[in-house]
Design a protein around this motif. Structure first.
Motif, PDB file in Angstrom:
ATOM      1  N   SER A 128       0.821  -1.218   0.000  1.00  0.00           N
ATOM      2  CA  SER A 128       0.000   0.000   0.000  1.00  0.00           C
ATOM      3  C   SER A 128       0.847   1.256   0.000  1.00  0.00           C
ATOM      4  O   SER A 128       0.314   2.359  -0.024  1.00  0.00           O
ATOM      5  CB  SER A 128      -0.935   0.000   1.214  1.00  0.00           C
ATOM      6  N   GLY A 129       2.169   1.101   0.049  1.00  0.00           N
ATOM      7  CA  GLY A 129       3.044   2.266  -0.048  1.00  0.00           C
ATOM      8  C   GLY A 129       3.367   2.938   1.267  1.00  0.00           C
ATOM      9  O   GLY A 129       3.981   4.008   1.279  1.00  0.00           O
ATOM     10  N   TYR A 146      10.794  -3.052  -6.754  1.00  0.00           N
ATOM     11  CA  TYR A 146      10.316  -1.796  -6.192  1.00  0.00           C
ATOM     12  C   TYR A 146      10.679  -0.580  -7.037  1.00  0.00           C
ATOM     13  O   TYR A 146       9.875   0.355  -7.171  1.00  0.00           O
ATOM     14  CB  TYR A 146      10.896  -1.588  -4.790  1.00  0.00           C
ATOM     15  N   TYR A 165       0.254  10.562  -3.538  1.00  0.00           N
ATOM     16  CA  TYR A 165       1.431   9.726  -3.322  1.00  0.00           C
ATOM     17  C   TYR A 165       2.671  10.245  -4.035  1.00  0.00           C
ATOM     18  O   TYR A 165       3.783  10.147  -3.520  1.00  0.00           O
ATOM     19  CB  TYR A 165       1.137   8.293  -3.777  1.00  0.00           C
ATOM     20  N   THR A 166       2.491  10.798  -5.239  1.00  0.00           N
ATOM     21  CA  THR A 166       3.669  11.251  -5.987  1.00  0.00           C
ATOM     22  C   THR A 166       3.292  12.388  -6.937  1.00  0.00           C
ATOM     23  O   THR A 166       2.106  12.611  -7.224  1.00  0.00           O
ATOM     24  CB  THR A 166       4.317  10.095  -6.767  1.00  0.00           C
ATOM     25  N   PHE A 198      -4.087   8.206  -4.011  1.00  0.00           N
ATOM     26  CA  PHE A 198      -4.756   6.985  -3.591  1.00  0.00           C
ATOM     27  C   PHE A 198      -6.236   6.999  -3.972  1.00  0.00           C
ATOM     28  O   PHE A 198      -6.920   5.991  -3.791  1.00  0.00           O
ATOM     29  CB  PHE A 198      -4.628   6.799  -2.076  1.00  0.00           C
ATOM     30  N   TYR A 204       0.509   4.733  -8.021  1.00  0.00           N
ATOM     31  CA  TYR A 204       1.786   4.835  -7.314  1.00  0.00           C
ATOM     32  C   TYR A 204       2.853   5.587  -8.097  1.00  0.00           C
ATOM     33  O   TYR A 204       3.810   6.090  -7.509  1.00  0.00           O
ATOM     34  CB  TYR A 204       2.320   3.437  -6.987  1.00  0.00           C
ATOM     35  N   SER A 205       2.716   5.657  -9.403  1.00  0.00           N
ATOM     36  CA  SER A 205       3.822   6.227 -10.178  1.00  0.00           C
ATOM     37  C   SER A 205       3.307   6.890 -11.446  1.00  0.00           C
ATOM     38  O   SER A 205       2.363   6.413 -12.078  1.00  0.00           O
ATOM     39  CB  SER A 205       4.828   5.126 -10.555  1.00  0.00           C
ATOM     40  N   SER A 262      -0.573   1.691 -11.588  1.00  0.00           N
ATOM     41  CA  SER A 262      -1.451   1.562 -10.427  1.00  0.00           C
ATOM     42  C   SER A 262      -1.429   0.133  -9.908  1.00  0.00           C
ATOM     43  O   SER A 262      -0.986  -0.794 -10.589  1.00  0.00           O
ATOM     44  CB  SER A 262      -2.882   1.951 -10.820  1.00  0.00           C
ATOM     45  N   PHE A 284       4.572  -0.733  -9.018  1.00  0.00           N
ATOM     46  CA  PHE A 284       5.241   0.165  -8.086  1.00  0.00           C
ATOM     47  C   PHE A 284       5.837   1.388  -8.781  1.00  0.00           C
ATOM     48  O   PHE A 284       5.841   2.480  -8.222  1.00  0.00           O
ATOM     49  CB  PHE A 284       6.364  -0.565  -7.346  1.00  0.00           C
ATOM     50  N   GLU A 285       6.371   1.205  -9.996  1.00  0.00           N
ATOM     51  CA  GLU A 285       7.037   2.338 -10.640  1.00  0.00           C
ATOM     52  C   GLU A 285       6.956   2.228 -12.157  1.00  0.00           C
ATOM     53  O   GLU A 285       6.980   1.124 -12.719  1.00  0.00           O
ATOM     54  CB  GLU A 285       8.501   2.426 -10.212  1.00  0.00           C
TER      55      GLU A 285
END
Length: 522
Positions: A22-23, A191, A416-417, A435, A461-462, A476, A502-503
Motif C-alpha cells: 500500500s506504499g 520496487y 502519493y507522488t 490513492f 503509485y507512479s 497503479s 510500483f514504478e
C-alpha cells in the motif's frame, strides 16, 4: 478434515505485506522492526501472493455472510440488508419491508422496495465481482514466470500512430504483447528502476538485490542474463533495495537499502564504495547535476551529502529531528537537488527544508502541509518546488516567499507522488497521483486543474512524463499501465500486467517505458 493452525506471526506478516504493497514505507518498517517478522525463519514468504490479506478477508467475509443467511434446513435466507465487515448485521427480508411500509401508498411501497432490492443486488454483484477478480488473479499468478510481464517496453512510434486512431475513433488501444520485453528476475517484488542515460541499460531494485539489464533493441532479440548486485552484508538479513539511480554520465550506479547503507557500483556490476553514515533505512537517493555528489535521505531523520569519487560523506543534516511524537521516528521521505550544492528535503514532520552544502542551518523552511510530506520536485528550471502530502494537497513553493504560490486541493485521498512536465512552453504543468485512483494535470501558474485522468480503479503509485512532454505514463495497483495524451487528457494506450505496479519510467529517448510489478516481475 485437515488441522488448520494460524499463528500470530503469519498474521503479522500478512499485515506487513499489506503495508508494503500500500506504499506505507515508514509504517511497514516500524511494524517489521517491532514484530521482527523478517527475522523469523519459520515464515515462508515465497508463495505469498500480492493482496493476500484482502484476499483472505474477502473469503472470510463471504463465509460469514453464508453462515448468517443459512437456515437450519440448509436453505438460504433471502436477506436484503447490506453486509459489512465493520458493523453488526441484522437480517431483513422482503416480507419485513412489506410489513413495515404497509400503511404507505402503493407507489411508496414499490419505490422503497425496488430501491432496496436494487441496492442489495448491486452489493451482491460487487461482492461476486470482487471474488471473481480474486480468482482470476490467483489463476494468473500461478502462470509460469516466462508468461508474466516484467518491464513493459513499447515503441513511441506505435503510440503516435495510436494517438491518431484514438482521437479519430474514440477508442483505447491495448499495447501488443509483441511490443513487450519481459525481464525475469528473482522471486521478490521489484520496487524501483532507473534507466542509464547513455547506454541501453536498465537497473532494477528488489529485496536483497539489484540487477543491471541490457535492453535489447527489439522485443524479438534474445535477453542477456542480468548483472546481479548482491547487497547482503556478512551474515546479516538481506535488505530491500529502496532507491536506485544512475549518475548523469551513466558510469556509476548508486543504491540505497533498508540496512542504511548506500552503495556505488560501476556499470559492470563491481562494488566501488560502501557508504555508512545512516543508522536506519534509506528512503531516497539523488545525484546532483555534475555527478560528483549525491544525496541520501533516511528514516534516521537525516540527509547526507556523499562525495562519489572519494566514497566519503561531505555533510550530514539533522534539521528534521526537532519534531518527535510518541517515540516514533520521523523519516526524511524525499530529497531533490535545486543545483549542484543546494537541495530540498521533506519529512513526516510536515516540513520542507532547503539546505546548502557548507551551511549549518537551512536556507528556507516551508511550513504549510497538515500531514506527512511524501515527495518534493524542483521544476525543470529549478525555480519552483512542488510537494505532495497525505493531507490530500499539493503545494508549489518559491524561495521568494514563505507561503505557497498555489495549493492544489481537488484530490479526495492522499497524494502519493508528483512529476513536472518537461519541455512545457505555454505553462508549467504538474501531475499529481493519488490513492483516490486519479491523476490530475495542473496549470500551476493559474492554479487550474487541466484534466482529471480517471481510468484506474486502485491507488496510483507512479507517473512518468515522456522527455518531449507529450505523454504521461501511469502505473497503479490495479495492474494497469496507462499512457495519456498531455495535450488532451485522452487515454491513448493500456497494458494490463499480472500484479500491481510500483514504478513506471520513460527512458531518455522516450521510446521505451520500464514498469516494476509487485509479483516479482519487471
Amino acid at each position: 478434515m485437515t488441522n488448520c493452525t494460524i499463528t500470530s506471526d503469519e498474521i503479522n506478516y500478512l499485515i506487513y505485506r499489506y503495508l508494503v504493497e500500500s506504499g506505507f514505507k515508514h509504517t511497514s518498517f516500524m511494524f517489521q522492526h517491532e514484530t521482527h517478522i523478517l527475522q523469523n525463519s519459520n515464515i515462508k514468504t515465497e508463495n505469498v501472493k500480492p493482496g493476500a490479506l484482502i484476499h483472505y478477508l474477502q473469503k472470510g467475509l463471504l463465509y460469514t455472510e453464508v453462515e448468517y443467511h443459512a437456515n437450519e434446513d440448509g436453505t438460504e435466507k433471502h436477506c436484503i440488508a447490506p453486509f459489512s465487515l465493520l458493523t453488526p448485521h441484522h437480517c431483513k427480508t422482503e416480507e419485513d419491508d412489506d410489513d413495515k411500509d404497509n400503511n404507505d401508498t402503493d407507489y411508496s411501497i414499490n419505490t422503497s422496495l425496488n430501491n432496496k432490492l436494487s441496492n442489495n443486488k448491486r452489493n451482491r454483484k460487487e461482492r461476486k465481482s470482487d471474488i471473481k477478480r480474486e480468482r482470476k488473479s490467483d489463476k494468473r499468478i500461478k502462470k509460469d514466470n516466462d508468461e508474466s510481464t516484467k518491464d513493459s517496453l513499447n515503441e513511441s512510434e506505435d503510440i503516435e500512430v495510436d494517438i491518431e486512431n484514438s482521437n479519430n475513433e474514440q477508442e483505447t488501444n491495448l499495447i501488443s504483447q509483441k511490443d513487450i520485453v519481459n525481464f525475469v528476475g528473482n522471486d521478490t517484488s521489484v520496487y524501483v528502476c532507473s534507466w542509464n542515460p547513455v547506454e541501453p541499460l536498465l537497473a532494477t531494485g528488489s529485496k536483497g538485490t539489484a540487477s543491471i539489464w541490457t535492453v535489447p533493441e527489439s522485443p524479438n532479440d534474445p535477453i542477456k542474463p542480468p548483472i546481479i548486485l548482491d547487497h547482503k552484508q556478512d551474515n546479516k538479513e538481506v535488505p530491500d533495495v529502496t532507491s536506485i539511480e544512475w549518475n548523469p554520465s551513466g558510469t556509476l550506479l548508486a543504491t540505497g537499502a533498508y540496512d542504511g547503507l548506500a552503495r556505488i557500483w560501476n556499470k559492470s556490476g563491481q562494488l566501488v564504495h560502501v557508504l555508512k553514515k545512516h543508522t536506519l533505512p534509506i528512503f531516497s537517493l539523488k545525484w546532483n547535476f555534475d555527478g560528483n555528489l549525491f544525496l541520501t535521505a533516511s528514516v534516521d531523520k537525516t540527509v547526507v551529502i556523499w562525495d562519489s569519487r572519494m566514497g566519503e560523506f561531505r555533510q550530514q543534516y539533522s534539521f528534521h529531528s526537532g519534531i518527535y511524537l510518541n517515540n516514533i521516528h520521523r523519516p526524511v521521505m524525499d530529497v531533490d537537488w535545486k543545483d549542484n550544492t543546494t537541495f530540498a528535503s521533506c519529512s513526516t514532520d510536515k516540513q520542507i527544508l532547503v539546505c546548502q552544502l557548507g551551511s549549518l542551518k537551512p536556507l528556507k523552511r516551508f511550513i504549510g502541509h497538515e500531514d506527512e510530506v511524501n515527495i518534493i520536485k524542483w521544476d525543470p528550471e529549478s525555480s519552483l518546488l512542488a510537494s505532495c502530502s497525505d493531507d490530500r494537497t499539493a503545494c508549489v513553493w518559491s524561495l521568494d516567499q514563505d507561503d505557497p504560490i498555489c495549493t492544489l486541493k481537488e484530490h479526495k485521498k492522499e497524494i502519493y507522488t508528483i512529476k513536472w512536465c518537461p519541455n512545457s512552453t505555454k505553462t508549467k504543468i504538474l501531475a499529481t497521483a493519488s490513492f483516490d485512483c486519479t491523476i490530475k494535470l495542473w496549470d500551476v501558474m493559474n492554479n487550474i486543474c487541466l484534466y482529471t485522468l480517471r481510468d484506474h480503479n486502485e491507488a496510483v503509485y507512479s507517473v512518468s512524463f515522456s522527455p518531449n512532454g507529450l505523454y504521461l505514463a501511469s502505473g497503479s495497483f490495479d495492474q494497469h499501465l496507462n499512457v495519456w495524451s498531455v495535450e488532451t487528457g485522452t487515454l491513448m494506450k493500456t497494458y494490463i500486467g499480472e500484479s500491481g505496479i510500483f514504478e513506471t519510467s520513460y527512458n531518455k529517448k522516450g521510446d521505451k517505458i520500464a514498469v516494476c510489478f509487485a509479483n516479482c516481475e519487471h
